[in-house]
Design a protein around this motif. Structure first.
Motif, PDB file in Angstrom:
ATOM      1  N   ALA A 256      -0.894  -8.322  -6.060  1.00 53.97           N
ATOM      2  CA  ALA A 256      -0.441  -9.245  -4.272  1.00 53.97           C
ATOM      3  C   ALA A 256      -0.566  -8.731  -3.195  1.00 53.97           C
ATOM      4  CB  ALA A 256       1.502  -9.504  -4.937  1.00 53.97           C
ATOM      5  N   CYS A 257      -0.785  -7.612  -3.628  1.00 53.32           N
ATOM      6  CA  CYS A 257      -1.768  -7.137  -2.258  1.00 53.32           C
ATOM      7  C   CYS A 257      -3.336  -7.019  -2.339  1.00 53.32           C
ATOM      8  CB  CYS A 257      -1.545  -5.781  -1.950  1.00 53.32           C
ATOM      9  SG  CYS A 257      -2.116  -4.644  -0.779  1.00 53.32           S
ATOM     10  N   THR A 258      -3.591  -6.910  -3.326  1.00 52.23           N
ATOM     11  CA  THR A 258      -5.434  -7.273  -3.993  1.00 52.23           C
ATOM     12  C   THR A 258      -5.742  -8.776  -3.447  1.00 52.23           C
ATOM     13  OG1 THR A 258      -5.293  -6.712  -6.551  1.00 52.23           O
ATOM     14  CG2 THR A 258      -5.826  -5.123  -5.084  1.00 52.23           C
ATOM     15  N   GLN A 259      -5.128  -9.369  -3.799  1.00 55.79           N
ATOM     16  CA  GLN A 259      -5.097 -10.969  -3.976  1.00 55.79           C
ATOM     17  C   GLN A 259      -4.652 -11.571  -2.358  1.00 55.79           C
ATOM     18  OE1 GLN A 259      -1.853 -12.619  -6.066  1.00 55.79           O
ATOM     19  NE2 GLN A 259      -3.078 -12.550  -7.869  1.00 55.79           N
ATOM     20  N   LEU A 260      -4.521 -10.450  -0.979  1.00 47.62           N
ATOM     21  CA  LEU A 260      -4.629 -10.903   0.134  1.00 47.62           C
ATOM     22  C   LEU A 260      -6.071 -11.413   0.753  1.00 47.62           C
ATOM     23  CD1 LEU A 260      -1.701  -8.893   1.180  1.00 47.62           C
ATOM     24  CD2 LEU A 260      -1.861 -11.751   1.300  1.00 47.62           C
ATOM     25  N   GLY A 261      -7.419 -10.852   0.153  1.00 50.11           N
ATOM     26  CA  GLY A 261      -8.183 -10.375   0.550  1.00 50.11           C
ATOM     27  C   GLY A 261      -8.937 -10.319   2.548  1.00 50.11           C
ATOM     28  N   GLY A 262      -9.660 -11.006   2.737  1.00 51.00           N
ATOM     29  CA  GLY A 262      -9.277 -11.285   4.070  1.00 51.00           C
ATOM     30  C   GLY A 262      -9.668  -9.965   5.071  1.00 51.00           C
TER      31      GLY A 262
ATOM     32  N   GLY B 173      -8.364  -6.419   7.471  1.00 52.02           N
ATOM     33  CA  GLY B 173      -7.602  -7.142   7.881  1.00 52.02           C
ATOM     34  C   GLY B 173      -6.039  -6.055   6.799  1.00 52.02           C
ATOM     35  N   ASN B 174      -6.720  -6.722   5.778  1.00 43.70           N
ATOM     36  CA  ASN B 174      -5.548  -7.078   4.922  1.00 43.70           C
ATOM     37  C   ASN B 174      -6.109  -5.722   3.859  1.00 43.70           C
ATOM     38  OD1 ASN B 174      -3.548  -8.860   5.749  1.00 43.70           O
ATOM     39  ND2 ASN B 174      -5.605 -10.221   4.659  1.00 43.70           N
ATOM     40  N   GLY B 175      -4.683  -4.974   2.780  1.00 45.41           N
ATOM     41  CA  GLY B 175      -4.802  -4.111   2.504  1.00 45.41           C
ATOM     42  C   GLY B 175      -4.390  -2.816   2.573  1.00 45.41           C
ATOM     43  N   CYS B 176      -4.214  -1.914   2.316  1.00 43.90           N
ATOM     44  CA  CYS B 176      -3.913  -0.324   2.815  1.00 43.90           C
ATOM     45  C   CYS B 176      -3.998  -0.350   3.684  1.00 43.90           C
ATOM     46  CB  CYS B 176      -4.865   0.839   1.980  1.00 43.90           C
ATOM     47  SG  CYS B 176      -4.051   0.813   0.571  1.00 43.90           S
ATOM     48  N   SER B 177      -2.529   0.058   4.180  1.00 42.25           N
ATOM     49  CA  SER B 177      -2.653   0.978   5.252  1.00 42.25           C
ATOM     50  C   SER B 177      -2.114   2.649   5.708  1.00 42.25           C
ATOM     51  CB  SER B 177      -0.598   0.428   5.844  1.00 42.25           C
ATOM     52  OG  SER B 177       0.328   0.977   5.057  1.00 42.25           O
ATOM     53  N   LYS B 178      -1.965   3.399   6.459  1.00 44.57           N
ATOM     54  CA  LYS B 178      -2.526   4.751   6.464  1.00 44.57           C
ATOM     55  C   LYS B 178      -1.529   5.184   5.823  1.00 44.57           C
ATOM     56  CE  LYS B 178      -3.896   5.435  11.420  1.00 44.57           C
ATOM     57  NZ  LYS B 178      -3.777   5.954  12.348  1.00 44.57           N
ATOM     58  N   ASN B 179       0.259   4.305   5.358  1.00 44.14           N
ATOM     59  CA  ASN B 179       1.220   5.156   4.276  1.00 44.14           C
ATOM     60  C   ASN B 179       1.041   5.668   2.879  1.00 44.14           C
ATOM     61  OD1 ASN B 179       1.913   2.561   4.510  1.00 44.14           O
ATOM     62  ND2 ASN B 179       3.999   3.310   5.270  1.00 44.14           N
ATOM     63  N   GLY B 180      -0.541   4.151   2.659  1.00 48.87           N
ATOM     64  CA  GLY B 180      -0.676   4.086   1.365  1.00 48.87           C
ATOM     65  C   GLY B 180       0.337   2.330   1.368  1.00 48.87           C
ATOM     66  N   GLN B 181       0.941   2.071   1.648  1.00 50.91           N
ATOM     67  CA  GLN B 181       1.192   0.254   1.594  1.00 50.91           C
ATOM     68  C   GLN B 181       0.921  -0.268   1.957  1.00 50.91           C
ATOM     69  OE1 GLN B 181       4.459   0.799  -0.033  1.00 50.91           O
ATOM     70  NE2 GLN B 181       4.573   2.522   0.190  1.00 50.91           N
ATOM     71  N   CYS B 182       0.676  -1.523   1.378  1.00 47.99           N
ATOM     72  CA  CYS B 182      -0.066  -3.254   1.125  1.00 47.99           C
ATOM     73  C   CYS B 182       0.387  -3.438   3.018  1.00 47.99           C
ATOM     74  CB  CYS B 182       0.612  -3.994   0.456  1.00 47.99           C
ATOM     75  SG  CYS B 182      -0.484  -5.417   0.466  1.00 47.99           S
ATOM     76  N   GLN B 183      -0.752  -4.092   3.464  1.00 44.95           N
ATOM     77  CA  GLN B 183      -0.674  -4.891   4.528  1.00 44.95           C
ATOM     78  C   GLN B 183      -1.620  -6.032   4.975  1.00 44.95           C
ATOM     79  OE1 GLN B 183      -1.290  -2.150   8.413  1.00 44.95           O
ATOM     80  NE2 GLN B 183      -3.425  -3.473   8.774  1.00 44.95           N
ATOM     81  N   TYR B 184      -0.944  -6.908   5.656  1.00 45.68           N
ATOM     82  CA  TYR B 184      -1.326  -7.683   6.139  1.00 45.68           C
ATOM     83  C   TYR B 184      -1.958  -8.072   6.904  1.00 45.68           C
ATOM     84  CZ  TYR B 184       2.549 -10.180   8.476  1.00 45.68           C
ATOM     85  OH  TYR B 184       3.215 -10.862  10.055  1.00 45.68           O
ATOM     86  N   MET B 185      -2.147  -9.295   7.099  1.00 47.69           N
ATOM     87  CA  MET B 185      -3.250  -9.539   8.958  1.00 47.69           C
ATOM     88  C   MET B 185      -3.167 -11.298   9.294  1.00 47.69           C
ATOM     89  SD  MET B 185      -5.879  -8.568  11.036  1.00 47.69           S
ATOM     90  CE  MET B 185      -4.923  -6.719  12.148  1.00 47.69           C
ATOM     91  N   VAL B 186      -3.071 -11.932  10.040  1.00 49.52           N
ATOM     92  CA  VAL B 186      -3.114 -13.019  10.184  1.00 49.52           C
ATOM     93  C   VAL B 186      -3.847 -13.555  11.490  1.00 49.52           C
ATOM     94  CG1 VAL B 186      -2.780 -15.077   9.786  1.00 49.52           C
ATOM     95  CG2 VAL B 186      -1.534 -14.022   8.216  1.00 49.52           C
ATOM     96  N   MET B 187      -4.403 -13.242  11.860  1.00 54.02           N
ATOM     97  CA  MET B 187      -5.281 -14.304  13.321  1.00 54.02           C
ATOM     98  C   MET B 187      -5.276 -15.469  13.481  1.00 54.02           C
ATOM     99  SD  MET B 187      -7.901 -10.713  13.781  1.00 54.02           S
ATOM    100  CE  MET B 187      -8.543 -11.090  15.666  1.00 54.02           C
TER     101      MET B 187
ATOM    102  N   THR C 159      -1.012 -11.910  14.152  1.00 51.70           N
ATOM    103  CA  THR C 159       0.039 -11.130  13.586  1.00 51.70           C
ATOM    104  C   THR C 159      -0.052  -9.530  12.494  1.00 51.70           C
ATOM    105  OG1 THR C 159       2.780 -10.882  12.141  1.00 51.70           O
ATOM    106  CG2 THR C 159       0.832 -12.857  11.968  1.00 51.70           C
ATOM    107  N   THR C 160       0.436  -8.400  11.964  1.00 51.40           N
ATOM    108  CA  THR C 160       0.192  -7.729  11.520  1.00 51.40           C
ATOM    109  C   THR C 160       1.732  -6.675  10.869  1.00 51.40           C
ATOM    110  OG1 THR C 160      -1.717  -7.046  12.392  1.00 51.40           O
ATOM    111  CG2 THR C 160      -1.575  -5.426  11.233  1.00 51.40           C
ATOM    112  N   GLY C 161       1.580  -6.458   9.533  1.00 53.38           N
ATOM    113  CA  GLY C 161       2.900  -5.506   9.364  1.00 53.38           C
ATOM    114  C   GLY C 161       3.143  -5.643   7.563  1.00 53.38           C
TER     115      GLY C 161
END
Length: 454
Positions: A180-186, A188-202, A209-211
């Motif tokens: 589900a994380c790799t499918q985000l694409g685009g 700003g999306n992918g890995c955060s510093k703590n190794g968790q999945c991160q999304y970004m919508v501009m 929004t990022t989180g």
């Protein structure tokens, strides 16, 4: 997208007259001018019980700036001109997703080879309809904007927001390697510093929004729940003045609510947008329990390169029960069915003929100057009720969709405008969808329309 051969286009042209004889609607409609003005009280549904024909999960749907909305906002409502300016940005974004090359050889909605901005087009102020669901354990109510032009759903979860993933016992953050994380694409999306999945919508106005991206229990109703609904928790955001709790993506790609619940609801949903801001509609996940009986249906067009969007092929328009003299081939670029665009966009050739025919039926009212992108406007001052020609959209396969009076006039103007050229993808906006139950049966590649549903 499904393609339309030159032979089929010739056939469409040849039976255009046959379609004209099949259009059977009343010649005129009565529009109460009060319905075009903001009301202070929420009214009861006036359609067919205000209910869908589906056996799936149904939630109430409201205009976010009306008295039926659970969103309380003290902000000044935008003017009509400001709404139309934002709408033009939204429409421009949608149309940039599709190329006008080779449109005569295809049924439209072909993906552009040019670089496409990753922004949505404008702020969330372009989106008008909200639903209320519950998220997490314990459940927290969330009033979310719906958007058929978005896939990734997200909620505010920064300090002071109703939903806090740390307080939900069922929230699970997704890892960077999760599908589900790799499918985000685009970007700003992918890995955060703590190794968790991160999304970004501009968004096009600079807001963003990022989180973290994770999953939790989503309750659509008391009895209909989604155990591992994937969504973003907005922790860093900029430029939002919106009072809603987030966005629910109803697009056609893998991250949307529709795709995530396909195993349960068959990748089908419908909604009814109310005729005014002071009345309610509904959103339903699931196809009609009795099939498409009662719906006018047409084939759904999709593009592999722009899977978010749902399209249809117009063939003609009738005014006052008579078909406007435009060949079906004029509409061959296709049209996107979009809940987030307000005004319908037609090819210039079709719009000019349509506007001329509509003006002919409005001779009793004085014409007034254009208002922003709307150039067919009238003076209704002193009128409680106005008589307007009926308008019907005719889709591929002969589906005739008779528009509600509130789906024809917007701010005393004809609620349609023209695209840049006949090769530009059209858009069926949310004004024209009012009071219709619009069915998106993605699994069966069918769009349906049921009149007087809310």
């Amino acid at each position: 997208m499904a393609s339309v051969s030159h032979l089929l286009l010739l056939l469409l042209c040849s039976y255009h007259v046959m379609i004209a004889s099949a259009v059977d609607v009343q010649s005129y409609k009565i529009l109460a001018t009060s319905s075009q003005k903001p009301q202070a009280v929420c009214s009861e549904p006036t359609g067919t019980l205000g209910l869908p024909l589906s056996s799936g999960a149904t939630v109430p749907l409201n205009h976010r700036q009306g008295p039926c909305s659970p969103v309380v906002s003290s902000e000044k409502k935008p003017t009509l001109e400001e709404l139309l300016r934002r709408d033009q940005l939204r429409a421009g974004y949608v149309q940039r997703k599709f190329s006008n090359n080779n449109h005569r050889a295809n049924s439209g909605l072909q993906s552009s080879e040019a670089t496409v901005p990753t922004t949505l087009g404008s702020s969330l102020d372009t989106l008008e309809y909200v639903i209320t669901v519950e998220l997490g354990s314990p459940a927290v109510k969330q009033t979310m904007i719906i958007d058929t032009g978005s896939d990734v759903s997200w909620v505010h979860s920064s300090s002071g927001s109703p939903f806090d993933p740390a307080k939900s016992s069922t929230y699970v953050p997704l890892s960077c390697g999760a599908p589900a994380c790799t499918q985000l694409g685009g970007e700003g999306n992918g890995c955060s510093k703590n190794g968790q999945c991160q999304y970004m919508v501009m968004y096009g106005d600079g807001s963003n929004t990022t989180g973290g991206y994770g999953s939790d229990k989503l309750a659509l109703t008391a009895s209909e729940t989604v155990d591992s609904f994937q969504f973003g928790c907005s922790q860093v955001e900029e430029g939002f003045r919106d009072k809603t709790d987030g966005l629910m993506g109803l697009g056609g790609d893998t991250q949307s609510l529709v795709s995530q619940t396909a195993a349960t609801y068959g990748k089908a949903f419908s909604y009814c947008l109310p005729p005014t801001t002071s009345s309610s509609g509904f959103l339903t996940l699931g196809a009609p329990s009795g099939g498409t009986s009662g719906f006018a249906t047409t084939g759904m067009l999709r593009s592999p390169q722009a899977r978010t969007f749902y399209g249809a092929l117009l063939q003609g328009i009738s005014v006052g029960g008579k078909m406007v003299g435009v060949a079906p081939s004029v509409f061959s670029a296709g049209s996107v069915m979009d809940s987030g665009t307000i005004i319908t966009r037609l090819p210039p050739t079709a719009y000019k003929a349509f506007s001329t025919a509509f003006k002919e039926g409005m001779k009793q009212y004085q014409s007034v100057p254009a208002r922003s992108i709307l150039d067919t406007c009238f003076d209704f001052s002193g009128q409680d009720n106005v008589t307007i020609p009926s308008v019907s959209l005719v889709f591929d396969g002969g589906a005739v969709v008779d528009l509600d009076a509130n789906g024809i006039i917007y701010g005393s103007c004809l609620a349609f405008t023209a695209t840049d050229d006949d090769g530009t993808t059209g858009i069926i906006g949310n004004v024209q969808q009012r009071t219709l139950e619009v069915l998106y049966d993605v699994g069966k590649s069918v769009l349906g329309f049921r009149a007087n549903a809310c």
